[in-house]
Design a protein around this motif. Sequence first.
Motif, PDB file in Angstrom:
ATOM      1  N   GLY A 353      47.316  62.503  51.395  1.00 32.39           N
ATOM      2  CA  GLY A 353      47.468  63.338  52.390  1.00 32.39           C
ATOM      3  C   GLY A 353      46.915  64.437  52.466  1.00 32.39           C
ATOM      4  O   GLY A 353      45.735  64.854  51.821  1.00 32.39           O
ATOM      5  N   LEU A 354      47.290  65.542  53.308  1.00 32.77           N
ATOM      6  CA  LEU A 354      46.764  66.794  53.505  1.00 32.77           C
ATOM      7  C   LEU A 354      47.164  67.594  52.366  1.00 32.77           C
ATOM      8  O   LEU A 354      48.137  67.685  51.683  1.00 32.77           O
ATOM      9  N   THR A 355      46.079  68.412  51.976  1.00 35.15           N
ATOM     10  CA  THR A 355      46.351  69.569  51.202  1.00 35.15           C
ATOM     11  C   THR A 355      47.183  70.838  51.974  1.00 35.15           C
ATOM     12  O   THR A 355      47.085  70.714  52.972  1.00 35.15           O
ATOM     13  N   GLU A 356      47.569  71.622  51.271  1.00 37.19           N
ATOM     14  CA  GLU A 356      48.347  73.086  51.924  1.00 37.19           C
ATOM     15  C   GLU A 356      47.176  73.697  53.002  1.00 37.19           C
ATOM     16  O   GLU A 356      47.594  73.890  53.743  1.00 37.19           O
ATOM     17  N   GLU A 357      46.126  73.628  52.293  1.00 38.82           N
ATOM     18  CA  GLU A 357      45.021  74.303  53.262  1.00 38.82           C
ATOM     19  C   GLU A 357      44.713  73.697  54.631  1.00 38.82           C
ATOM     20  O   GLU A 357      44.487  74.085  55.494  1.00 38.82           O
ATOM     21  N   GLN A 358      44.576  72.116  54.076  1.00 37.19           N
ATOM     22  CA  GLN A 358      44.202  71.559  55.203  1.00 37.19           C
ATOM     23  C   GLN A 358      45.210  71.356  56.343  1.00 37.19           C
ATOM     24  O   GLN A 358      45.008  71.147  57.698  1.00 37.19           O
ATOM     25  N   ALA A 359      46.596  71.227  55.905  1.00 32.00           N
ATOM     26  CA  ALA A 359      47.513  71.236  56.887  1.00 32.00           C
ATOM     27  C   ALA A 359      47.906  72.310  57.669  1.00 32.00           C
ATOM     28  O   ALA A 359      48.291  72.655  58.769  1.00 32.00           O
ATOM     29  N   ALA A 360      47.553  73.518  56.920  1.00 32.67           N
ATOM     30  CA  ALA A 360      47.948  74.841  57.544  1.00 32.67           C
ATOM     31  C   ALA A 360      46.758  74.894  58.703  1.00 32.67           C
ATOM     32  O   ALA A 360      47.142  75.649  59.866  1.00 32.67           O
ATOM     33  N   ALA A 361      45.486  74.559  58.492  1.00 31.16           N
ATOM     34  CA  ALA A 361      44.607  74.555  59.473  1.00 31.16           C
ATOM     35  C   ALA A 361      44.820  73.637  60.498  1.00 31.16           C
ATOM     36  O   ALA A 361      44.238  74.157  61.785  1.00 31.16           O
TER      37      ALA A 361
END
Length: 448
Positions: A353-361
């Motif tokens: 799934g998404l990393t914290e950085e990807q999810a925040a973006a």
Amino acid sequence: MPAHDFDLFVIGAGSGGVRAARVAAAHGARVAIAEEHRVGGTCVIRGCVPKKMMAYAAHLASDLFHSPTLGVDAEGLNLDWSALRSSLAREVSRLEAIYRANLERSEVKFLPGRASIVSPHEVKLASGEVYSASKILIAVGAWPIIPQIPGAELGITSNEIFSLARLPETLVVLGGGYIALEFASIFRALGSNVTLVNRSDTFLRSHDAEVVRRLLTSLSDKGVKIVAGATFEKITRIGADSLDVQLSNGDHISCSTVLHAAGRLPKTGDLGLAKAGIAVDTKGAICVDEVNRTSCETIFAIGDVTNRIQLTPVAIREGQAFADRCFGNGASAINYENVPSAVFTNPPLAAVGLTEEQAAAKFGPVTIYTSDFRPMKNVLLDVPERAFYKLVVHPGTDQVIGLHMLGPESPEILQAAAIAVNGGMKKADFDATMALHPSMAEELVLMK
């Protein structure tokens, strides 16, 4: 008489190509497959399998070092590199024989040698033989990048590392991806002095930054010297068993072995793609649509040669779907979201799934749950190293959209947890699941 020699001609007998060939043949197609190297491709011959065996040896060496704490006397045990190398070779040969036997049982005609495209319906082997096929599938994979510097030929790649005559006393690894970190970790555990050099400060760029930082700290604590923001300028032989590596920052490193591990590029250089009007991107990867069709209607491509996701299970799924779609009763679409992956370092890293950085973006501020703990095994062995788990949760729906793990057995745990993430389960579903104690996996359902 048939219009072509074969219904399908597959170029490349790696995991994806073999799967496509066998499934197409099972659907009744007349299939041929060409391979210039050994059958099995990167994963079986020079990747996943022999690397995992090395990783097992590295983990065992680490455990034995701490075994007296549990009353196990491991004194006098030493690594026999030649025995490990022989075991790797035997296992690779065993699996290759299975792959060849499976092709034979499926009545797929095996043709040794590199094949290239002659026209939208024709391929030519290195021997000069030309065959025609209704459809052509390219599955030649990728190849290690070798830097264009003086003395680059003095180094080796992951292709050659499994057959080294002796364990390197000192190893310098160039790269910041999973291949570089895995081999740096493995050889350090086996006894080599290791330096890891990366041209930027970013390692494992597709993984969660916080988890990667913790992994780098762990590798450094184990004795891997990490040099960021530099690359190789020149490699010079300074003795029978010694090399000098000049870095872009002006430093010099003496070592016995240099490993080029700065990534892999699609192996499309001599495939004759232009003869069929097949488009490639700036990295040489074959451009394909949602059904893996190239810009030539009769030619398809799967796996690493498309540079979509360089993972064996992806290539296998693509090969299966291609064969079912073209020669069977259709195929369901491939879901490229939430593809689990692992880095087999010590400790290993696993994610889906998404990393914290990807999810925040993508969604704005997200909810993060973490568990920073000392695994029971480490407690019992008196090892200070900690494990770290992270859940990335959608703030509006409570859905778990990312899971990242660093610690013993993380890849084994992650595969089952990936089902939950792929199924859209919520943090509340994790919370409602009873913990399995004592285990490391129980931390997944205890995060608050």
